[in-house]
Design a protein around this motif. Sequence first.
Motif, mmCIF file in Angstrom:
data_model
loop_
_atom_site.group_PDB
_atom_site.id
_atom_site.type_symbol
_atom_site.label_atom_id
_atom_site.label_comp_id
_atom_site.label_asym_id
_atom_site.label_seq_id
_atom_site.Cartn_x
_atom_site.Cartn_y
_atom_site.Cartn_z
ATOM 1 N N GLY A 84 -34.408 -38.032 34.221
ATOM 2 C CA GLY A 84 -33.650 -38.619 35.323
ATOM 3 C C GLY A 84 -32.563 -37.741 35.893
ATOM 4 O O GLY A 84 -31.727 -38.201 36.671
ATOM 5 N N GLY A 85 -32.556 -36.446 35.512
ATOM 6 C CA GLY A 85 -31.527 -35.538 36.004
ATOM 7 C C GLY A 85 -31.820 -34.986 37.384
ATOM 8 O O GLY A 85 -32.963 -34.961 37.831
ATOM 9 N N ARG A 86 -30.765 -34.539 38.057
ATOM 10 C CA ARG A 86 -30.866 -33.930 39.381
ATOM 11 C C ARG A 86 -30.230 -32.549 39.324
ATOM 12 O O ARG A 86 -29.055 -32.402 38.973
ATOM 13 C CB ARG A 86 -30.154 -34.812 40.400
ATOM 14 C CG ARG A 86 -29.788 -34.148 41.728
ATOM 15 C CD ARG A 86 -30.997 -33.856 42.584
ATOM 16 N NE ARG A 86 -30.603 -33.471 43.937
ATOM 17 C CZ ARG A 86 -31.386 -32.823 44.785
ATOM 18 N NH1 ARG A 86 -32.607 -32.477 44.435
ATOM 19 N NH2 ARG A 86 -30.963 -32.510 45.991
ATOM 20 N N CYS A 87 -31.006 -31.506 39.619
ATOM 21 C CA CYS A 87 -30.504 -30.124 39.583
ATOM 22 C C CYS A 87 -29.663 -29.842 40.817
ATOM 23 O O CYS A 87 -30.099 -30.087 41.950
ATOM 24 C CB CYS A 87 -31.675 -29.157 39.501
ATOM 25 S SG CYS A 87 -31.181 -27.427 39.311
ATOM 26 N N VAL A 88 -28.445 -29.305 40.607
ATOM 27 C CA VAL A 88 -27.559 -29.018 41.736
ATOM 28 C C VAL A 88 -27.263 -27.530 41.895
ATOM 29 O O VAL A 88 -26.594 -27.125 42.847
ATOM 30 C CB VAL A 88 -26.228 -29.798 41.598
ATOM 31 C CG1 VAL A 88 -26.470 -31.300 41.687
ATOM 32 C CG2 VAL A 88 -25.494 -29.435 40.309
ATOM 33 N N PHE A 89 -27.766 -26.709 40.968
ATOM 34 C CA PHE A 89 -27.522 -25.265 41.053
ATOM 35 C C PHE A 89 -28.530 -24.547 40.167
ATOM 36 O O PHE A 89 -28.817 -24.999 39.053
ATOM 37 C CB PHE A 89 -26.098 -24.940 40.588
ATOM 38 C CG PHE A 89 -25.773 -23.465 40.540
ATOM 39 C CD1 PHE A 89 -25.358 -22.787 41.683
ATOM 40 C CD2 PHE A 89 -25.869 -22.751 39.346
ATOM 41 C CE1 PHE A 89 -25.057 -21.428 41.638
ATOM 42 C CE2 PHE A 89 -25.577 -21.405 39.294
ATOM 43 C CZ PHE A 89 -25.162 -20.737 40.444
ATOM 44 N N THR A 90 -29.063 -23.436 40.678
ATOM 45 C CA THR A 90 -30.032 -22.643 39.924
ATOM 46 C C THR A 90 -29.644 -21.179 39.980
ATOM 47 O O THR A 90 -29.275 -20.668 41.046
ATOM 48 C CB THR A 90 -31.448 -22.800 40.512
ATOM 49 O OG1 THR A 90 -31.834 -24.167 40.477
ATOM 50 C CG2 THR A 90 -32.457 -21.958 39.738
ATOM 51 N N SER A 91 -29.736 -20.509 38.845
ATOM 52 C CA SER A 91 -29.520 -19.068 38.809
ATOM 53 C C SER A 91 -30.694 -18.399 38.094
ATOM 54 O O SER A 91 -31.062 -18.786 36.985
ATOM 55 C CB SER A 91 -28.218 -18.733 38.068
ATOM 56 O OG SER A 91 -28.084 -17.319 37.932
#
Length: 409
Positions: A84-91
């Motif tokens: 149920g998580g929402r990704c807000v940043f990717t590196s």
Amino acid sequence: MQTDFDSLLQRAGWSVAEASKKLGYSEGHIYRWKRGEETPREAVIRVLQTEAESHARPAKDAAFTFIDLFAGIGGLRRAMESAGGRCVFTSEWDGYAQKTYLANYPDNRPIAGDIREVGAADVPDHDVLVAGFPCQPFSIAGVSKKNALGRLHGFQDETQGTLFFDVLRILKHHRPAAFLLENVKNLRSHDKGRTFSVIRRKLEEELGYSIHTRIIDAGHFVPQHRERIVIVGFRDPVPFSFDDLHLPAYGARRLRSILHPEDGTEAPEGHFTIGPDAEVSAKYTLTDKLWQYLQDYAAKHRARGNGFGFGLVGPDDIARTLSARYYKDGSEILVSRGTGENPRRLTPRECARLMGYDDSFRIPVSDTQAYKQFGNSVAVPVFAEVAKIMLPHVLTVMSDAGLRARKVG
């Protein structure tokens, strides 16, 4: 250099073939637009923008937010989203991995490259930090210029110059409710145990997180022996326990479940499988020269009492660990084709399945890059199970604090 059209195509999540079909232009046109040799019509751009924007999901739909560091092709992201998580940043620094990531997660926001070049304050607020950081020895060699960024207070010590340092500085700045870290099994013994000792001390004593560790073998979920250490931490004390993990019986799944059936029950895919029966392409069968070399190499080491050699498997077996070097000769996992026949490598699609990715996962890169990417990936079902048992404790910490990160990149 990536063109604006190529970037937009990736965000839309379409392959060249799909774009050709949906836009009504030849694949040649699509390739020329990708290379910047021609300019597409404005109507084409609008269609792609609409498709890319359709993938954006409001953060309010999520139980929690997270950031994905050293993301690779997004295995940990897939696991956290399943909870149920929402990704807000990717590196992720590797351009080929970025291409695969964008093809599967067209978020309508760019991927940050080298995390060492990103200030902690420039990372959005988040509830959970996830990272599969590289295993590196720590030293007191001095301050890395790339790590300086003016935000290193309290960490001018043995972690500088390593990528774990960047995990620390982001944790220190944002203080998320929890984190999930992944590494190879020998992290515990790396550099005679010093590496893991520093990691534990930094997370517990300096940052104040309560941490829990467990080595988990992916063979409980997929037909592959793959041990990895999982490190889970919480900002506040919670009754988290790895004993709550539901681990299916080890070896319950065998290679039969991920190999192409080659009997027409699945459709041919790209250059992996061909013909009406979707048979594995002959390109994956070892040449006589390579197969003889591998047999001779194994015989030589057996004579010396060593265990080095190829891993020949069939449908009822469990594979060795898939590694990033698989593209070289495929020796750790060779699929038997019967007596007198040269074995073959796994196809990239079979590698995806072996790591727990379903067949909707797009593979937009060359076989060489795909082998590297899946060999470097996490086994998704392992971490989906970890995310599942983390969730109630993450929500407890968030609720107790009365705060929630809502900023969406």
